[in-house]
Design an enzyme around this catalytic site. Structure first.
Site, PDB file in Angstrom:
ATOM      1  N   TYR A 103      53.288  41.881  60.167  1.00  0.00           N
ATOM      2  CA  TYR A 103      51.890  41.493  60.023  1.00  0.00           C
ATOM      3  C   TYR A 103      51.689  40.146  60.736  1.00  0.00           C
ATOM      4  O   TYR A 103      52.520  39.233  60.598  1.00  0.00           O
ATOM      5  CB  TYR A 103      51.597  41.374  58.520  1.00  0.00           C
ATOM      6  CG  TYR A 103      50.222  40.879  58.186  1.00  0.00           C
ATOM      7  CD1 TYR A 103      49.116  41.711  58.326  1.00  0.00           C
ATOM      8  CD2 TYR A 103      50.026  39.585  57.726  1.00  0.00           C
ATOM      9  CE1 TYR A 103      47.856  41.248  58.012  1.00  0.00           C
ATOM     10  CE2 TYR A 103      48.763  39.117  57.412  1.00  0.00           C
ATOM     11  CZ  TYR A 103      47.678  39.960  57.558  1.00  0.00           C
ATOM     12  OH  TYR A 103      46.434  39.499  57.245  1.00  0.00           O
ATOM     13  N   ARG A 117      48.268  27.258  34.917  1.00  0.00           N
ATOM     14  CA  ARG A 117      48.987  27.439  36.190  1.00  0.00           C
ATOM     15  C   ARG A 117      50.363  28.048  35.906  1.00  0.00           C
ATOM     16  O   ARG A 117      50.857  28.874  36.651  1.00  0.00           O
ATOM     17  CB  ARG A 117      49.123  26.101  36.941  1.00  0.00           C
ATOM     18  CG  ARG A 117      50.115  26.190  38.097  1.00  0.00           C
ATOM     19  CD  ARG A 117      50.001  25.096  39.147  1.00  0.00           C
ATOM     20  NE  ARG A 117      49.626  23.798  38.656  1.00  0.00           N
ATOM     21  CZ  ARG A 117      50.418  22.957  37.985  1.00  0.00           C
ATOM     22  NH1 ARG A 117      51.672  23.296  37.723  1.00  0.00           N
ATOM     23  NH2 ARG A 117      49.968  21.801  37.563  1.00  0.00           N
ATOM     24  N   LYS A 168      45.346  45.041  49.370  1.00  0.00           N
ATOM     25  CA  LYS A 168      45.255  46.341  50.010  1.00  0.00           C
ATOM     26  C   LYS A 168      45.325  47.458  48.951  1.00  0.00           C
ATOM     27  O   LYS A 168      44.457  47.521  48.115  1.00  0.00           O
ATOM     28  CB  LYS A 168      46.353  46.458  51.061  1.00  0.00           C
ATOM     29  CG  LYS A 168      46.518  45.178  51.937  1.00  0.00           C
ATOM     30  CD  LYS A 168      45.321  44.848  52.791  1.00  0.00           C
ATOM     31  CE  LYS A 168      45.361  43.465  53.430  1.00  0.00           C
ATOM     32  NZ  LYS A 168      46.578  43.115  54.138  1.00  0.00           N
ATOM     33  N   ASP A 190      58.229  43.867  52.924  1.00  0.00           N
ATOM     34  CA  ASP A 190      56.785  43.865  52.712  1.00  0.00           C
ATOM     35  C   ASP A 190      56.372  45.333  52.591  1.00  0.00           C
ATOM     36  O   ASP A 190      56.395  46.075  53.573  1.00  0.00           O
ATOM     37  CB  ASP A 190      56.093  43.177  53.897  1.00  0.00           C
ATOM     38  CG  ASP A 190      54.580  43.091  53.725  1.00  0.00           C
ATOM     39  OD1 ASP A 190      54.020  43.905  52.972  1.00  0.00           O
ATOM     40  OD2 ASP A 190      53.960  42.215  54.363  1.00  0.00           O
TER      41      ASP A 190
HETATM   42  C1  PLP Z   1      47.208  41.905  54.584  1.00  0.00           C
HETATM   43  C2  PLP Z   1      48.658  41.844  54.713  1.00  0.00           C
HETATM   44  C3  PLP Z   1      49.376  40.680  54.398  1.00  0.00           C
HETATM   45  C4  PLP Z   1      48.701  39.399  53.995  1.00  0.00           C
HETATM   46  O1  PLP Z   1      48.036  39.525  52.783  1.00  0.00           O
HETATM   47  P1  PLP Z   1      46.751  38.659  52.354  1.00  0.00           P
HETATM   48  O2  PLP Z   1      46.450  39.160  50.999  1.00  0.00           O
HETATM   49  O3  PLP Z   1      45.683  38.945  53.380  1.00  0.00           O
HETATM   50  O4  PLP Z   1      47.173  37.236  52.384  1.00  0.00           O
HETATM   51  C5  PLP Z   1      50.758  40.719  54.503  1.00  0.00           C
HETATM   52  N1  PLP Z   1      51.396  41.832  54.919  1.00  0.00           N
HETATM   53  C6  PLP Z   1      50.747  42.960  55.231  1.00  0.00           C
HETATM   54  C7  PLP Z   1      51.512  44.156  55.671  1.00  0.00           C
HETATM   55  C8  PLP Z   1      49.361  43.016  55.148  1.00  0.00           C
HETATM   56  O5  PLP Z   1      48.707  44.143  55.478  1.00  0.00           O
END
Ligand code: PLP
Length: 380
Positions: free
Chosen positions: A99, A47, A196, A171
């Site tokens: 998001y 961890r 993504k 982000d």
């Molecule tokens: C998908 C996404 C998230 C969340 O990510 P997960 O891997 O699904 O927890 C946060 N911010 C943006 C812009 C996203 O597209």
């Protein structure tokens, strides 16, 4: 060192035991200790430290121009860990079009722990300035936003926040470090859903936070271990494989994104296009200034739920699904899918109408994607 060179080599040293060129998946929970209080090479428990995770953390940190990186079980886990730098009684300013999962985490989980949030339209830095309070310790922005692609001026917001003693978090999921590096504009912490573009193949869920400040980094490392929402060795390995081709993938997502956007903008059935690469986007100049390209996310309005349904149910190559950033083209309906939990009046204000369709342009032949959209639009 250039971006692609870093993408392939940063964190990717040949394995010290065998010389394996690819970092192995260290699928172990613990490590033998040489004697009492004498761990080998700093590894005690998985961890806390895992060589595969360490490699991907170093890799993504290098790509964003950061010194430290921490990988988590999901994008949301990375964002949650980052917010734990904030204490009860402190205040955070947030883009009002983040998001949906971020909004849910802030408003329905973290607000219960005494953290105060203000949601503002960060496309105008003056709104950020007006929202700052003496107890503001963080400004959290997302740019471009999902799905209407609004842009926040990272330099202007960073300058304002820093003057008020607040750190800035961006982000950067929609752009990836290939197309935008927020730290170069003064942002303190960059978070990603690696699910993504960074992983890029729609086969792993993960997240990462990278930063330069030593104190915050130490705290994040502590939180990562103490809370334990770590990225698994296998997922770390998948993301590490994904980032090696990030530059070539993003070049193609960007080229196809531009072509698809140009096609949609001219199409008689399309009422409005949302793409920062288009000259009609009101923040096109700002996007050009802080992004290296415009990426593969394109949204367009076909006027009604009925028309959107026709397009979404007529496509054959594009897959109707949530998520983005993979090799396959995904098409979705924000109003009923990703933004269903957003209040109707907020959706209307943001432009998330019932006729809005979002595409994550994949890596198929550009002509095939356009032909599929063309035949689906012709059914309206
Ligand atoms: C998908 C996404 C998230 C969340 O990510 P997960 O891997 O699904 O927890 C946060 N911010 C943006 C812009 C996203 O597209």
């Amino acid at each position: 060192m250039g971006f692609s060179t870093k993408a392939i080599h940063a964190g990717n040293e040949p394995d010290p035991t065998t010389g394996a060129v690819t970092v192995p998946i260290y699928q172990t929970s613990t490590y033998q200790q040489e004697g009492l209080g004498k761990p080998r090479g700093g590894y005690e428990y998985a961890r806390t430290q895992n060589p595969t995770r360490l490699a991907v953390e170093r890799n993504i940190a290098a790509l964003e121009g950061a010194r430290f990186g921490y990988a988590f079980a999901s994008g949301m886990a990375a964002i949650d860990a980052t917010l734990r730098l904030i204490k009860a009684g402190e205040h955070v300013v947030v883009s009002d079009n983040t998001y949906g999962g971020t909004f849910r985490l802030f408003s329905r989980v973290l607000a219960d722990y005494g953290i105060e949030f203000s949601y503002v339209d960060t496309t105008d830095p003056l709104n950020v300035e007006a929202a700052l309070r003496p107890n503001t310790r963080m400004v959290f922005v997302e740019t471009p936003t999902n799905p209407v692609m609004m842009i926040t001026d990272l330099k202007a917001v960073s300058d304002l926040a820093h003057a008020a003693g607040a750190r800035v978090v961006c982000d950067n999921t929609f752009m990836s470090p290939y197309l935008q590096r927020p730290i170069e504009f003064g942002v303190d912490i960059v978070v990603h859903s690696t699910t993504k573009y960074l992983n890029g193949h729609s086969d792993s869920v993960g997240g990462v936070a990278v930063l330069n400040d030593e104190k915050d980094a130490e705290k994040l490392a502590f939180i990562q271990n103490a809370v334990g929402a770590i990225l698994s060795p296998f997922d770390s390995w998948l993301v590490l494989r994904g980032t090696k081709t990030l530059a070539v993938r993003m070049e193609q997502h960007d080229a196809t994104g531009r072509a698809v956007a140009a096609f949609l903008e001219e199409h008689p059935k399309v009422r409005k296009l949302y793409y920062p690469g288009s000259l009609s986007h009101r923040q096109h100049e700002l996007a050009k200034r802080q992004q290296k390209g415009f990426g593969g996310m394109v949204a367009f309005d076909v006027g009604s739920l009925e028309n959107a349904r026709t397009v979404l149910e007529s496509v054959r190559l594009c897959t109707l699904a949530e998520s983005l950033g993979g090799v396959e083209t995904l098409i979705s309906h924000p109003a009923t899918m990703t933004h269903a939990s957003v209040l109707p009046e907020t959706r209307a204000r943001l432009g998330i109408t019932d006729g809005l369709v979002r595409i994550s342009v994949g890596l198929e032949e550009t002509e095939d994607i356009i032909a599929d959209l063309d035949q689906a639009l012709s059914k309206i």
